[in-house]
Design a protein around this motif. Structure first.
Motif, PDB file in Angstrom:
ATOM      1  N   LEU A  36     -13.827  28.900  65.797  1.00  0.00           N
ATOM      2  CA  LEU A  36     -14.725  28.851  66.955  1.00  0.00           C
ATOM      3  C   LEU A  36     -14.663  27.484  67.639  1.00  0.00           C
ATOM      4  O   LEU A  36     -14.661  27.404  68.870  1.00  0.00           O
ATOM      5  CB  LEU A  36     -16.154  29.187  66.536  1.00  0.00           C
ATOM      6  N   MET A  37     -14.598  26.413  66.867  1.00  0.00           N
ATOM      7  CA  MET A  37     -14.497  25.074  67.447  1.00  0.00           C
ATOM      8  C   MET A  37     -13.176  24.901  68.205  1.00  0.00           C
ATOM      9  O   MET A  37     -13.133  24.244  69.243  1.00  0.00           O
ATOM     10  CB  MET A  37     -14.625  24.005  66.355  1.00  0.00           C
ATOM     11  N   SER A  38     -12.115  25.497  67.708  1.00  0.00           N
ATOM     12  CA  SER A  38     -10.835  25.445  68.398  1.00  0.00           C
ATOM     13  C   SER A  38     -10.925  26.151  69.752  1.00  0.00           C
ATOM     14  O   SER A  38     -10.468  25.633  70.779  1.00  0.00           O
ATOM     15  CB  SER A  38      -9.746  26.088  67.532  1.00  0.00           C
ATOM     16  N   HIS A  39     -11.529  27.339  69.751  1.00  0.00           N
ATOM     17  CA  HIS A  39     -11.720  28.055  71.016  1.00  0.00           C
ATOM     18  C   HIS A  39     -12.603  27.248  71.966  1.00  0.00           C
ATOM     19  O   HIS A  39     -12.338  27.188  73.168  1.00  0.00           O
ATOM     20  CB  HIS A  39     -12.358  29.430  70.767  1.00  0.00           C
ATOM     21  N   LEU A  40     -13.651  26.631  71.428  1.00  0.00           N
ATOM     22  CA  LEU A  40     -14.556  25.830  72.246  1.00  0.00           C
ATOM     23  C   LEU A  40     -13.806  24.666  72.895  1.00  0.00           C
ATOM     24  O   LEU A  40     -13.955  24.413  74.092  1.00  0.00           O
ATOM     25  CB  LEU A  40     -15.724  25.311  71.396  1.00  0.00           C
ATOM     26  N   GLY A  41     -12.983  23.994  72.131  1.00  0.00           N
ATOM     27  CA  GLY A  41     -12.192  22.883  72.672  1.00  0.00           C
ATOM     28  C   GLY A  41     -11.246  23.338  73.767  1.00  0.00           C
ATOM     29  O   GLY A  41     -11.125  22.681  74.818  1.00  0.00           O
ATOM     30  N   ARG A  42     -10.580  24.468  73.548  1.00  0.00           N
ATOM     31  CA  ARG A  42      -9.675  24.998  74.578  1.00  0.00           C
ATOM     32  C   ARG A  42     -10.442  25.397  75.831  1.00  0.00           C
ATOM     33  O   ARG A  42      -9.978  25.184  76.947  1.00  0.00           O
ATOM     34  CB  ARG A  42      -8.880  26.182  74.046  1.00  0.00           C
ATOM     35  N   GLY A  43     -11.614  25.986  75.626  1.00  0.00           N
ATOM     36  CA  GLY A  43     -12.426  26.383  76.773  1.00  0.00           C
ATOM     37  C   GLY A  43     -12.889  25.185  77.580  1.00  0.00           C
ATOM     38  O   GLY A  43     -12.818  25.183  78.811  1.00  0.00           O
ATOM     39  N   ARG A  44     -13.374  24.156  76.891  1.00  0.00           N
ATOM     40  CA  ARG A  44     -13.826  22.941  77.590  1.00  0.00           C
ATOM     41  C   ARG A  44     -12.672  22.273  78.323  1.00  0.00           C
ATOM     42  O   ARG A  44     -12.833  21.788  79.438  1.00  0.00           O
ATOM     43  CB  ARG A  44     -14.460  21.981  76.595  1.00  0.00           C
ATOM     44  N   SER A  45     -11.519  22.247  77.695  1.00  0.00           N
ATOM     45  CA  SER A  45     -10.341  21.692  78.351  1.00  0.00           C
ATOM     46  C   SER A  45      -9.987  22.514  79.590  1.00  0.00           C
ATOM     47  O   SER A  45      -9.648  21.961  80.639  1.00  0.00           O
ATOM     48  CB  SER A  45      -9.162  21.678  77.368  1.00  0.00           C
ATOM     49  N   GLY A  46     -10.098  23.821  79.468  1.00  0.00           N
ATOM     50  CA  GLY A  46      -9.822  24.695  80.609  1.00  0.00           C
ATOM     51  C   GLY A  46     -10.790  24.479  81.752  1.00  0.00           C
ATOM     52  O   GLY A  46     -10.396  24.527  82.921  1.00  0.00           O
ATOM     53  N   VAL A  47     -12.048  24.235  81.443  1.00  0.00           N
ATOM     54  CA  VAL A  47     -13.039  23.949  82.491  1.00  0.00           C
ATOM     55  C   VAL A  47     -12.659  22.654  83.205  1.00  0.00           C
ATOM     56  O   VAL A  47     -12.664  22.584  84.431  1.00  0.00           O
ATOM     57  CB  VAL A  47     -14.471  23.860  81.909  1.00  0.00           C
ATOM     58  N   ARG A  48     -12.306  21.630  82.434  1.00  0.00           N
ATOM     59  CA  ARG A  48     -11.918  20.341  83.030  1.00  0.00           C
ATOM     60  C   ARG A  48     -10.678  20.466  83.909  1.00  0.00           C
ATOM     61  O   ARG A  48     -10.588  19.844  84.958  1.00  0.00           O
ATOM     62  CB  ARG A  48     -11.618  19.322  81.923  1.00  0.00           C
ATOM     63  N   ASN A  49      -9.712  21.241  83.445  1.00  0.00           N
ATOM     64  CA  ASN A  49      -8.420  21.306  84.130  1.00  0.00           C
ATOM     65  C   ASN A  49      -8.309  22.424  85.156  1.00  0.00           C
ATOM     66  O   ASN A  49      -7.292  22.530  85.826  1.00  0.00           O
ATOM     67  CB  ASN A  49      -7.293  21.462  83.104  1.00  0.00           C
ATOM     68  N   SER A  50      -9.323  23.255  85.291  1.00  0.00           N
ATOM     69  CA  SER A  50      -9.206  24.433  86.147  1.00  0.00           C
ATOM     70  C   SER A  50      -9.059  24.095  87.619  1.00  0.00           C
ATOM     71  O   SER A  50      -8.522  24.892  88.387  1.00  0.00           O
ATOM     72  CB  SER A  50     -10.397  25.366  85.952  1.00  0.00           C
ATOM     73  N   ALA A  51      -9.494  22.934  88.041  1.00  0.00           N
ATOM     74  CA  ALA A  51      -9.377  22.560  89.449  1.00  0.00           C
ATOM     75  C   ALA A  51      -7.923  22.324  89.847  1.00  0.00           C
ATOM     76  O   ALA A  51      -7.568  22.410  91.013  1.00  0.00           O
ATOM     77  CB  ALA A  51     -10.200  21.315  89.737  1.00  0.00           C
TER      78      ALA A  51
END
Length: 122
Positions: A36-51
């Motif tokens: 779950l922490m791995s998914h959370l990290g990928r998700g947060r990274s995706g939010v940062r990089n989505s722009a």
């Protein structure tokens, strides 16, 4: 798994920058928590990089990943101390299944790619 209904606020929350945040469910098995922490990290990274070159689907997908991971960890949704052991296990199992499905769709090669490769490419 034990009943967590009698946990104290100190065991349920932590303070960061003057704000109270819910702690992760302490009954999570270590391997589940790590996934779950791995998914959370990928998700947060995706939010940062989505722009950067967002096609309109990256940001909602990244936010959904964060939400699912936080729910699975017990940090959002019904408080973990109000759930039975079976409900907590169902919560993290459902979150992991949806997260794995969401990321499998994203990382799967386009249909036909395997068929185009020659045996020498393998």
């Amino acid at each position: 798994m034990s009943d967590l209904g009698n946990t104290t606020d100190d065991e349920r929350f932590f303070l960061h920058s003057g704000r109270r945040w819910r702690k992760t469910d302490p009954s999570l098995p270590e391997d589940v928590k790590a996934r779950l922490m791995s998914h959370l990290g990928r998700g947060r990274s995706g939010v940062r990089n989505s722009a950067k070159g967002d096609d309109g689907t990256a940001l909602p997908r990244a936010r959904r990943t964060v939400q699912l991971a936080k729910e699975g960890l017990g940090e959002r949704g019904t408080p973990w101390w109000e759930q039975s052991a079976a409900e907590r296990k169902a919560r993290w199992t459902a979150a992991l299944e949806e997260l794995d499905t969401l990321h499998a769709k994203r990382s799967a090669p386009p249909a036909g790619d395997a068929a185009r490769k020659s045996p020498s490419d393998a």
